[in-house]
Write a protein that holds these residues in place. Sequence first.
Motif, PDB file in Angstrom:
ATOM      1  N   PHE A  91       0.869  -1.177   0.000  1.00 27.76           N
ATOM      2  CA  PHE A  91       0.000   0.000   0.000  1.00 27.76           C
ATOM      3  C   PHE A  91       0.903   1.222   0.000  1.00 27.76           C
ATOM      4  O   PHE A  91       2.077   1.152   0.320  1.00 27.76           O
ATOM      5  N   ASN A  92       0.338   2.351  -0.402  1.00 25.64           N
ATOM      6  CA  ASN A  92       1.137   3.562  -0.521  1.00 25.64           C
ATOM      7  C   ASN A  92       0.394   4.719   0.133  1.00 25.64           C
ATOM      8  O   ASN A  92      -0.733   5.020  -0.242  1.00 25.64           O
ATOM      9  N   ALA A 102      -8.556   7.933  -2.798  1.00 26.65           N
ATOM     10  CA  ALA A 102      -8.179   7.418  -1.485  1.00 26.65           C
ATOM     11  C   ALA A 102      -9.147   6.340  -1.028  1.00 26.65           C
ATOM     12  O   ALA A 102     -10.282   6.257  -1.476  1.00 26.65           O
ATOM     13  N   LEU A 103      -8.674   5.520  -0.120  1.00 28.87           N
ATOM     14  CA  LEU A 103      -9.501   4.466   0.456  1.00 28.87           C
ATOM     15  C   LEU A 103     -10.629   5.052   1.287  1.00 28.87           C
ATOM     16  O   LEU A 103     -10.456   6.076   1.948  1.00 28.87           O
ATOM     17  N   ASN A 104     -11.751   4.354   1.300  1.00 24.58           N
ATOM     18  CA  ASN A 104     -12.778   4.753   2.256  1.00 24.58           C
ATOM     19  C   ASN A 104     -12.441   4.109   3.600  1.00 24.58           C
ATOM     20  O   ASN A 104     -11.544   3.265   3.696  1.00 24.58           O
ATOM     21  N   GLU A 105     -13.138   4.486   4.629  1.00 25.48           N
ATOM     22  CA  GLU A 105     -12.785   4.065   5.986  1.00 25.48           C
ATOM     23  C   GLU A 105     -12.851   2.552   6.163  1.00 25.48           C
ATOM     24  O   GLU A 105     -11.995   1.959   6.827  1.00 25.48           O
ATOM     25  N   GLU A 106     -13.829   1.889   5.542  1.00 23.94           N
ATOM     26  CA  GLU A 106     -13.966   0.436   5.681  1.00 23.94           C
ATOM     27  C   GLU A 106     -12.706  -0.282   5.208  1.00 23.94           C
ATOM     28  O   GLU A 106     -12.167  -1.143   5.897  1.00 23.94           O
ATOM     29  N   TYR A 107     -12.200   0.090   4.032  1.00 18.11           N
ATOM     30  CA  TYR A 107     -11.027  -0.585   3.494  1.00 18.11           C
ATOM     31  C   TYR A 107      -9.739  -0.100   4.137  1.00 18.11           C
ATOM     32  O   TYR A 107      -8.765  -0.837   4.248  1.00 18.11           O
ATOM     33  N   PHE A 108      -9.730   1.129   4.586  1.00 16.40           N
ATOM     34  CA  PHE A 108      -8.599   1.616   5.366  1.00 16.40           C
ATOM     35  C   PHE A 108      -8.426   0.728   6.604  1.00 16.40           C
ATOM     36  O   PHE A 108      -7.325   0.294   6.929  1.00 16.40           O
ATOM     37  N   ASN A 109      -9.531   0.430   7.284  1.00 20.08           N
ATOM     38  CA  ASN A 109      -9.473  -0.417   8.478  1.00 20.08           C
ATOM     39  C   ASN A 109      -9.003  -1.829   8.143  1.00 20.08           C
ATOM     40  O   ASN A 109      -8.278  -2.449   8.922  1.00 20.08           O
ATOM     41  N   LYS A 110      -9.408  -2.364   6.980  1.00 22.40           N
ATOM     42  CA  LYS A 110      -8.951  -3.696   6.577  1.00 22.40           C
ATOM     43  C   LYS A 110      -7.437  -3.722   6.381  1.00 22.40           C
ATOM     44  O   LYS A 110      -6.775  -4.680   6.772  1.00 22.40           O
ATOM     45  N   ILE A 111      -6.897  -2.673   5.764  1.00 21.88           N
ATOM     46  CA  ILE A 111      -5.442  -2.611   5.588  1.00 21.88           C
ATOM     47  C   ILE A 111      -4.763  -2.425   6.940  1.00 21.88           C
ATOM     48  O   ILE A 111      -3.734  -3.031   7.216  1.00 21.88           O
ATOM     49  N   ILE A 133      -3.884   7.272   1.789  1.00 19.78           N
ATOM     50  CA  ILE A 133      -3.614   5.926   1.315  1.00 19.78           C
ATOM     51  C   ILE A 133      -4.321   5.711  -0.012  1.00 19.78           C
ATOM     52  O   ILE A 133      -5.532   5.867  -0.111  1.00 19.78           O
ATOM     53  N   LEU A 134      -3.540   5.372  -1.024  1.00 18.74           N
ATOM     54  CA  LEU A 134      -4.072   5.161  -2.360  1.00 18.74           C
ATOM     55  C   LEU A 134      -5.044   3.983  -2.362  1.00 18.74           C
ATOM     56  O   LEU A 134      -4.758   2.938  -1.801  1.00 18.74           O
ATOM     57  N   LYS A 135      -6.185   4.169  -3.018  1.00 17.49           N
ATOM     58  CA  LYS A 135      -7.211   3.131  -3.110  1.00 17.49           C
ATOM     59  C   LYS A 135      -6.676   1.920  -3.852  1.00 17.49           C
ATOM     60  O   LYS A 135      -6.063   2.043  -4.907  1.00 17.49           O
ATOM     61  N   ASP A 142      -8.857  -7.894   0.177  1.00 14.06           N
ATOM     62  CA  ASP A 142      -9.454  -9.072   0.797  1.00 14.06           C
ATOM     63  C   ASP A 142      -8.567 -10.310   0.670  1.00 14.06           C
ATOM     64  O   ASP A 142      -8.620 -11.188   1.528  1.00 14.06           O
ATOM     65  N   SER A 143      -7.751 -10.408  -0.357  1.00 17.49           N
ATOM     66  CA  SER A 143      -6.928 -11.596  -0.605  1.00 17.49           C
ATOM     67  C   SER A 143      -5.608 -11.596   0.149  1.00 17.49           C
ATOM     68  O   SER A 143      -5.069 -12.651   0.467  1.00 17.49           O
ATOM     69  N   VAL A 144      -5.071 -10.427   0.413  1.00 16.93           N
ATOM     70  CA  VAL A 144      -3.752 -10.308   1.038  1.00 16.93           C
ATOM     71  C   VAL A 144      -3.864 -10.494   2.547  1.00 16.93           C
ATOM     72  O   VAL A 144      -4.754  -9.949   3.185  1.00 16.93           O
ATOM     73  N   SER A 145      -2.936 -11.276   3.112  1.00 10.26           N
ATOM     74  CA  SER A 145      -2.966 -11.457   4.566  1.00 10.26           C
ATOM     75  C   SER A 145      -2.127 -10.418   5.301  1.00 10.26           C
ATOM     76  O   SER A 145      -2.328 -10.187   6.487  1.00 10.26           O
ATOM     77  N   ASN A 146      -1.189  -9.774   4.607  1.00  8.26           N
ATOM     78  CA  ASN A 146      -0.331  -8.761   5.218  1.00  8.26           C
ATOM     79  C   ASN A 146      -0.066  -7.641   4.222  1.00  8.26           C
ATOM     80  O   ASN A 146       0.008  -7.881   3.020  1.00  8.26           O
TER      81      ASN A 146
END
Length: 169
Positions: A91-92, A102-111, A133-135, A142-146
């Motif tokens: 992520f950047n 930019a990411l919305n809050e839901e996906y920001f929290n996932k990262i 944080i770039l979207k 969802d696929s990445v574990s880290n």
Amino acid sequence: KITDTYTKLLTQKTANENVVMVMIDQKSIDRIRFPWKRKLYANIIEYLNDYGHAKVVTFDSLISSPDNDFPESDEYFFNTISKYNNFIGAFNSDVNVPSESALNEEYFNKIAVKSAITVDYQKDYPPAILHKILKLRTEYIDSVSNFGQVATPHDIDTYVRMSIFLFLH
């Protein structure tokens, strides 16, 4: 100059044999059209894991748009990386990311959960933080574990002497 001198004095002079870097060089770009189908990246990741017994595989490409020419390649890539818990996606964060990118809050929290970002759920986020944080593609997140930060600022002389860490409190 002091930092450079200390780095030269205190840094290991020989390469670590346990670390292998797979890079896309000009010869590879000339041989296979670029950008590569994501299935090719998936094949490399599978090889590193299944035959190379990699402990960690990092990937510094940002997956922010779909492969419109080969959507099945995207699906294969996402399915592949979801199989391995040693895969670290990128992520950047950048203060110049426009809000629509930019990411919305839901996906920001996932990262945040999958990275070294410290999140204090007791406080509200300043809206500007989410715009750093770039979207990324939802399927990628969802696929990445880290996840790891790939922004690497360089000094005026083009040397990299520091790294960006994004911690939110």
